[in-house]
Each structure stands twice: as C-alpha cells, then as structure tokens.
Design an enzyme around this catalytic site. Sequence first.
Site, PDB file in Angstrom:
ATOM      1  N   GLU A   1       0.808  -1.256   0.169  1.00  0.00           N
ATOM      2  CA  GLU A   1      -0.076  -0.023   0.025  1.00  0.00           C
ATOM      3  C   GLU A   1       0.780   1.214  -0.097  1.00  0.00           C
ATOM      4  O   GLU A   1       1.551   1.507   0.876  1.00  0.00           O
ATOM      5  CB  GLU A   1      -0.931  -0.010   1.201  1.00  0.00           C
ATOM      6  CG  GLU A   1      -2.004   1.000   1.203  1.00  0.00           C
ATOM      7  CD  GLU A   1      -3.116   0.938   2.438  1.00  0.00           C
ATOM      8  OE1 GLU A   1      -3.799   2.062   2.485  1.00  0.00           O
ATOM      9  OE2 GLU A   1      -2.950   0.019   3.147  1.00  0.00           O
ATOM     10  N   LEU A   2       0.940   1.883  -1.075  1.00  0.00           N
ATOM     11  CA  LEU A   2       1.889   3.258  -1.342  1.00  0.00           C
ATOM     12  C   LEU A   2       1.719   4.048   0.073  1.00  0.00           C
ATOM     13  O   LEU A   2       0.747   4.668   0.462  1.00  0.00           O
ATOM     14  CB  LEU A   2       1.242   3.828  -2.396  1.00  0.00           C
ATOM     15  CG  LEU A   2       2.325   5.023  -2.921  1.00  0.00           C
ATOM     16  CD1 LEU A   2       3.755   4.354  -3.132  1.00  0.00           C
ATOM     17  CD2 LEU A   2       1.805   5.758  -4.055  1.00  0.00           C
ATOM     18  N   ASP A   3       2.800   4.407   0.353  1.00  0.00           N
ATOM     19  CA  ASP A   3       3.266   5.290   1.528  1.00  0.00           C
ATOM     20  C   ASP A   3       2.321   5.156   2.656  1.00  0.00           C
ATOM     21  O   ASP A   3       2.096   5.838   3.517  1.00  0.00           O
ATOM     22  CB  ASP A   3       3.037   6.491   1.184  1.00  0.00           C
ATOM     23  CG  ASP A   3       3.823   7.065   0.006  1.00  0.00           C
ATOM     24  OD1 ASP A   3       5.034   6.754  -0.120  1.00  0.00           O
ATOM     25  OD2 ASP A   3       3.601   8.161  -0.773  1.00  0.00           O
ATOM     26  N   ALA A   4       2.130   3.776   3.184  1.00  0.00           N
ATOM     27  CA  ALA A   4       1.092   3.604   4.214  1.00  0.00           C
ATOM     28  C   ALA A   4       1.975   2.547   5.188  1.00  0.00           C
ATOM     29  O   ALA A   4       1.084   1.680   5.918  1.00  0.00           O
ATOM     30  CB  ALA A   4      -0.250   3.079   3.695  1.00  0.00           C
TER      31      ALA A   4
END
Length: 290
Positions: free
Chosen positions: A232-235
């Site tokens: 999950e991008l940038d999470a």
Amino acid sequence: MEEIQRPATAILLMHCPDSPGILATLTGFINVNGGNIVYLDQHVDRLKNVFFMRIEWDLKNFVIPKEKIDDYFSTLYAFKYNIQYRIYFNDYIPRMALFVSKMSHCMYDILARYTAGEWKVAIPVIVSNHPDMEVVAKRFGIEFRYFPITKETKEEQEKLELGLLEEYKIDFIVLARYMQVVSESFIKHFPNRIINIHHSFLPAFVGAKPYHAAFERGVKLIGATSHYVTTELDAGPIIEQDIARVSHKDTVETLIRKGKDLEKIVLSRAVEKHIDRKILVFENKTIIFN
C-alpha cells in the site's frame, strides 16, 4: 584510533500474548544458561494484551552453542508461549543496497556516515534508475548499477535488480529519494526490509512539488517520515519522523533546504535503528526500542 572490539552478543526481538511471569521466564532462559544480559527493553500493549521485548546478552559464558540457540528457544519457549521472534548476532554485518535517482542529499549523508564508520553495515552496491549518481558511487568506491525503468520494462528490470540483490546477498534496501514506485512482487522479496523516506508527514501534501504546495498553503511546520515499504503506497509502518518550524518569511527555496535537512536526518535515524535491530513491526506499526 583503534576500534574497540565489542563482545559477542545475541539479540532477541519478540512478541507474544502477555501473561504473568513471562518476563521472568524469558530472562531466566538466559540466566540459567550462563548469559549476562546487557540490554533489556519491554513494552505491554494493554489493549491487545501483547508483550514486546528486545533483550541482548553476552555470549562469552553462554553454555548453549551459538548455532543452537534458535533451536533451544523454539523448542522450550516459542511454542509454549506462542512467541513470534527473531534472533540476531551482533558480529554479523548486515548488507544494505542503496537505491537512488537524481537527488543526492540523502545518498551523501548515508555514505558519509558509512565511510566514517558510524554504522556496522556493508554497502556493496548502489542501484539507480538514472545514471547521474554513478560519479558519487565511484567517489566512495562502491559499485553502481543502472537499471533504466519505463512502464514497459519495469517487470523485466526489477527481475534483474532482484538477481543483483541475490548475488550480493543483500539483507535490506534503503530508498534514498528513489523516485520510482516499487512493485508488489518486488516488495514481497523484502518484507519490512525496504526503508523509504517521504518528504512530509503522512498523509500530507502529495505530488511532485510538495514544498511548493506547502508554501502556497502557508504551513508553519514541515516534516519528514521514514517508513517500511509495503504494497500500500506510503502506508507502511512508520519508523521515524521529525519536523522543522517555518514561517511567512520562508521562501520555496528555504523550505526545500530545510526539508532536505530533515529528510537526511530522519532517514539516517531509521537506518540506524534497523541496523541495530531496534525495530519490531506489529500490525503495520513499529515498536522502537531505545
């Protein structure tokens, strides 16, 4: 100055359901086998009833052979107490790959610390999707490998990168302002072993010009966040964050300069914690042992 030799130690990072006497039980495993505890930090999440611990002990008089410690602990304790754990040894030097693009500030900071001997780590290779930083890699005597990535070639190039990382026996990756989204299949090869730096708190100003957006919004604080990369991008789990105060007197240029300073220090703090085995990931959060 002659380097002081540290005694050989083992490091246990673990979590399990909390129960009465668990701390005494686990420290007893070390004490009864002749180990001397040199570091202990523990935390209990009372809401989820989970016990977390990092414990390090001197192996000089420890009666269990180093190569048998994992087996002993697994057999005697892990199954009985439902313990999830990893055991590390301080004489092993982790191998780090540095991924970069065109921005050099984080790269220079990491290489300066590496060259100065601040970290017990090896950096055998630097990987980039642009050729610009090859001159920097050569200056530090580190092999530089260029993998041009486009939408059409991404899958093929990442397979080549993975082959290179396997060849160099890389343990973890640091994305030092690597301006390329890493694919899910790539991430699965290095779970909680890819460290990224983000140019703000998460979530915050997105896009290619975050400092311009911050300037237009008139922010009073800017920040940087280092985290593990997940699908999950940038999470991913956050390792380190910091802030700097700004005002109406700042320009876009001064915001960028202050932001880069933050990025360098936040990323380096995160890398150091990872190298020192001070991070335990649990449910997309990190327990940081100090």
